[in-house]
Scaffold this active site. Structure first.
Site, PDB file in Angstrom:
ATOM      1  N   LYS A 187      -8.919  -5.539   3.061  1.00 38.89           N
ATOM      2  CA  LYS A 187      -9.416  -6.150   1.837  1.00 38.89           C
ATOM      3  C   LYS A 187      -8.668  -5.595   0.630  1.00 38.89           C
ATOM      4  O   LYS A 187      -8.498  -4.380   0.493  1.00 38.89           O
ATOM      5  CB  LYS A 187     -10.918  -5.872   1.712  1.00 38.89           C
ATOM      6  N   SER A 202      -9.255  -5.136  -2.490  1.00 38.02           N
ATOM      7  CA  SER A 202      -9.894  -4.197  -3.410  1.00 38.02           C
ATOM      8  C   SER A 202      -9.842  -2.771  -2.896  1.00 38.02           C
ATOM      9  O   SER A 202      -9.985  -1.812  -3.661  1.00 38.02           O
ATOM     10  CB  SER A 202     -11.346  -4.606  -3.655  1.00 38.02           C
ATOM     11  N   LYS A 203      -9.655  -2.588  -1.582  1.00 37.62           N
ATOM     12  CA  LYS A 203      -9.586  -1.246  -0.997  1.00 37.62           C
ATOM     13  C   LYS A 203      -8.159  -0.869  -0.612  1.00 37.62           C
ATOM     14  O   LYS A 203      -7.929   0.089   0.110  1.00 37.62           O
ATOM     15  CB  LYS A 203     -10.496  -1.175   0.234  1.00 37.62           C
ATOM     16  N   SER A 204      -7.200  -1.651  -1.087  1.00 36.31           N
ATOM     17  CA  SER A 204      -5.819  -1.479  -0.669  1.00 36.31           C
ATOM     18  C   SER A 204      -4.946  -0.960  -1.801  1.00 36.31           C
ATOM     19  O   SER A 204      -5.239  -1.143  -2.986  1.00 36.31           O
ATOM     20  CB  SER A 204      -5.260  -2.828  -0.182  1.00 36.31           C
TER      21      SER A 204
END
Length: 295
Positions: free
Chosen positions: A227, A229-231
């Site tokens: 995802k 946003s977590k990358s």
């Protein structure tokens, strides 16, 4: 009776600048609101101070403005709405639909983290408040894009936290109360939040509030399938060149790229997008983000 006018919203948390995945959700929700001839609102979900980044609110609003995505009504801030959440909690407690709980995460580890009864080993300085989820609490809803969704909230989630033990309001309570108080008729957001929907519907029912329509857009993933946003790929959106970014987001939403190829300004791009948008072209599956942000 006339149909209730469409009212949608975009509700970011100020945990950092908007990235491409955030903007996809904002643009998608804006397009659906405009397609329905409705209004689109922005609400800042700033009820978790430990996770907030200084200056993020101003940065997020400036990014939205650079892309022409301005709230049709004054921006609301959850941090200024505690009285609404307190009223909701008081109602649930008075009706025995909520209860104080001293369980810690360690206490719940033997139950897989799912709260079905209080097993607190000791009293905490401040109790959490949880929604009482009855056995057999099965919730199903028809997502406008993802189709039929079902969840056994009692077995898969357990009693839902409404007020955290650290004194902060839980997301589930705030979002339900705010959507109802603002008259939101349609919630359009990323598919990462689809699993929260069943517990929100249970809470709406407990409070006697209406349930809006739901549509969960595909997520943006990085090259590793993570995802965005977590990358590490979740770099801030380049607001200096908004038109190429809007065109990329438009294509990522399954829309015809040729519809926007003649636009030269943000206003013209949004005007053409609103006129050419076809909800039936929205894709269910996740989208790979570019290695380099468009722009």
């Amino acid at each position: 009776m006339p149909a209730t006018p469409y009212l949608g919203r975009f509700a970011p948390s100020p945990t950092g600048p908007l990235h491409l995945g955030s903007l996809l959700a904002a643009f998608g929700s804006w397009l659906l609101a405009r397609h329905a001839g409705g209004q689109w609102l922005v609400r800042i979900e700033d009820i978790d101070p430990p996770r907030e980044v200084p200056g993020a609110v101003d940065s997020q609003l400036a990014t939205l403005a650079a892309f022409g995505l301005n709230s049709d009504l004054p921006v609301q801030y959850q941090s200024r709405r505690s009285h609404l959440y307190q009223t909701a909690i008081a109602q649930l407690l008075a009706q025995d639909k909520a209860f104080a709980c001293h369980c810690s995460r360690a206490d719940l580890s033997s139950q897989g983290g799912i709260h079905r009864r209080c097993v607190a080993s000791q009293q905490r300085p401040q109790a959490a408040i949880r929604l009482r989820v009855a056995d057999g609490s099965h919730v199903s809803f028809d997502d406008a894009l993802q189709g039929l969704q079902q969840q056994d909230v009692d077995r898969e989630v357990g009693d839902v936290v409404l007020l955290r033990a650290d004194g902060y309001w839980a997301y589930q309570l705030a979002v339900v109360v705010d959507d109802a108080e603002q008259g939101i008729t349609h919630v359009v957001r990323g598919a990462d939040l689809i699993e929260s929907t069943a517990r929100q519907i249970l809470l709406q029912q407990a409070l006697g509030l209406p349930t809006p329509g739901y549509l969960h857009l595909p997520l943006l993933l990085d090259s590793d399938g993570q995802k965005l946003s977590k990358s590490q790929a979740a770099v801030p959106v380049d607001s200096a060149q908004p038109v190429p970014v809007l065109r990329w987001l438009w294509a990522a939403l399954g829309q015809s790229p040729t519809a926007l190829e003649t636009s030269t300004s943000v206003a013209e791009t949004l005007q053409q997008a609103a006129a050419a948008f076809v909800p039936a072209r929205l894709q269910k599956t996740s989208v790979r983000a570019p290695l380099q942000p468009p722009g």
